[in-house]
Design a protein around this motif. Structure first.
Motif, PDB file in Angstrom:
ATOM      1  N   THR A  30      -3.054  14.171  -5.411  1.00 11.47           N
ATOM      2  CA  THR A  30      -1.604  13.969  -5.504  1.00 11.47           C
ATOM      3  C   THR A  30      -0.983  15.182  -6.178  1.00 11.47           C
ATOM      4  O   THR A  30      -1.680  16.031  -6.711  1.00 11.47           O
ATOM      5  CB  THR A  30      -1.257  12.728  -6.372  1.00 11.47           C
ATOM      6  OG1 THR A  30      -1.740  12.948  -7.692  1.00 11.47           O
ATOM      7  CG2 THR A  30      -1.813  11.442  -5.800  1.00 11.47           C
ATOM      8  N   PHE A  34       2.682  13.114 -10.305  1.00 11.21           N
ATOM      9  CA  PHE A  34       2.452  11.738  -9.863  1.00 11.21           C
ATOM     10  C   PHE A  34       2.271  10.861 -11.103  1.00 11.21           C
ATOM     11  O   PHE A  34       1.496  11.184 -11.992  1.00 11.21           O
ATOM     12  CB  PHE A  34       1.190  11.683  -8.989  1.00 11.21           C
ATOM     13  CG  PHE A  34       1.023  10.403  -8.239  1.00 11.21           C
ATOM     14  CD1 PHE A  34       1.521  10.273  -6.953  1.00 11.21           C
ATOM     15  CD2 PHE A  34       0.352   9.332  -8.803  1.00 11.21           C
ATOM     16  CE1 PHE A  34       1.354   9.097  -6.247  1.00 11.21           C
ATOM     17  CE2 PHE A  34       0.186   8.144  -8.111  1.00 11.21           C
ATOM     18  CZ  PHE A  34       0.688   8.028  -6.823  1.00 11.21           C
ATOM     19  N   ASN A  88       4.060   5.370  -4.471  1.00 10.60           N
ATOM     20  CA  ASN A  88       4.626   6.685  -4.780  1.00 10.60           C
ATOM     21  C   ASN A  88       4.117   7.679  -3.743  1.00 10.60           C
ATOM     22  O   ASN A  88       2.927   7.705  -3.442  1.00 10.60           O
ATOM     23  CB  ASN A  88       4.183   7.152  -6.168  1.00 10.60           C
ATOM     24  CG  ASN A  88       4.953   6.489  -7.277  1.00 10.60           C
ATOM     25  OD1 ASN A  88       6.136   6.741  -7.445  1.00 10.60           O
ATOM     26  ND2 ASN A  88       4.283   5.628  -8.021  1.00 10.60           N
ATOM     27  N   PRO A  90       2.479  10.792  -2.325  1.00 10.91           N
ATOM     28  CA  PRO A  90       1.472  11.614  -3.004  1.00 10.91           C
ATOM     29  C   PRO A  90       1.782  13.109  -3.012  1.00 10.91           C
ATOM     30  O   PRO A  90       1.175  13.861  -3.761  1.00 10.91           O
ATOM     31  CB  PRO A  90       0.216  11.354  -2.177  1.00 10.91           C
ATOM     32  CG  PRO A  90       0.741  11.116  -0.797  1.00 10.91           C
ATOM     33  CD  PRO A  90       2.031  10.365  -1.001  1.00 10.91           C
TER      34      PRO A  90
END
Length: 150
Positions: A30, A34, A88, A90
């Motif tokens: 990521t 992150f 979320n 990446p």
């Protein structure tokens, strides 16, 4: 004077180094910005709320217990396999438009830049080369309990 100048240079280099390591550059799985959070979710798939996870290809958004900052996408594979994705994106730093969504029951998309991944595998298909972050799970087929953790 030389000592003060040297101290100032060292301080400046340390500050720049700290800013660089906390910037939004890529890591292995990521971007560095992150969010990290504890994931700890237990799902009883015998309950009606989780019925779709009893069918191969079924998926759900999970936004309860310790499911991260934006929740999870849980997908049932074949047999007793699952994929658990963080919502979320990446590949870009989180903002108001980077929460991953399932589209047409076959792909995951990022609304901000239309990055896409295959729902069942997480394989990138457009924009990003990073797969969505996944989490570990254990599944007990006798009790029909799915535990998700990191």
């Amino acid at each position: 004077m030389k000592k003060t100048f040297s101290t100032l240079i060292i301080f400046t280099l340390l500050t720049i180094s700290t800013l660089y390591t906390n910037s939004c550059s890529n890591r292995d799985d990521t971007v560095s910005c992150f969010p990290t959070t504890t994931i700890g979710v237990t799902l009883n798939l015998s309950l009606p709320a989780y019925y779709t996870l009893n069918q191969p290809g079924g998926w759900l958004y999970i936004n309860e217990q310790q499911s991260g900052t934006r929740g999870l996408i849980v997908v049932r594979g074949s047999g007793n396999t699952f994929k658990v994705y963080d919502r979320n994106a990446p590949h870009i730093c989180p903002d108001t438009n980077t929460t991953l969504e399932v589209k047409d029951n076959i792909s995951i998309i990022c609304p901000k830049d239309n990055a896409q991944w295959i729902l069942l595998t997480g394989q990138p298909t457009a924009v990003s080369s990073l797969a969505p972050k996944t989490y570990f799970y254990s599944y007990d087929s006798i009790t029909n309990i799915l535990n998700i953790y990191n």
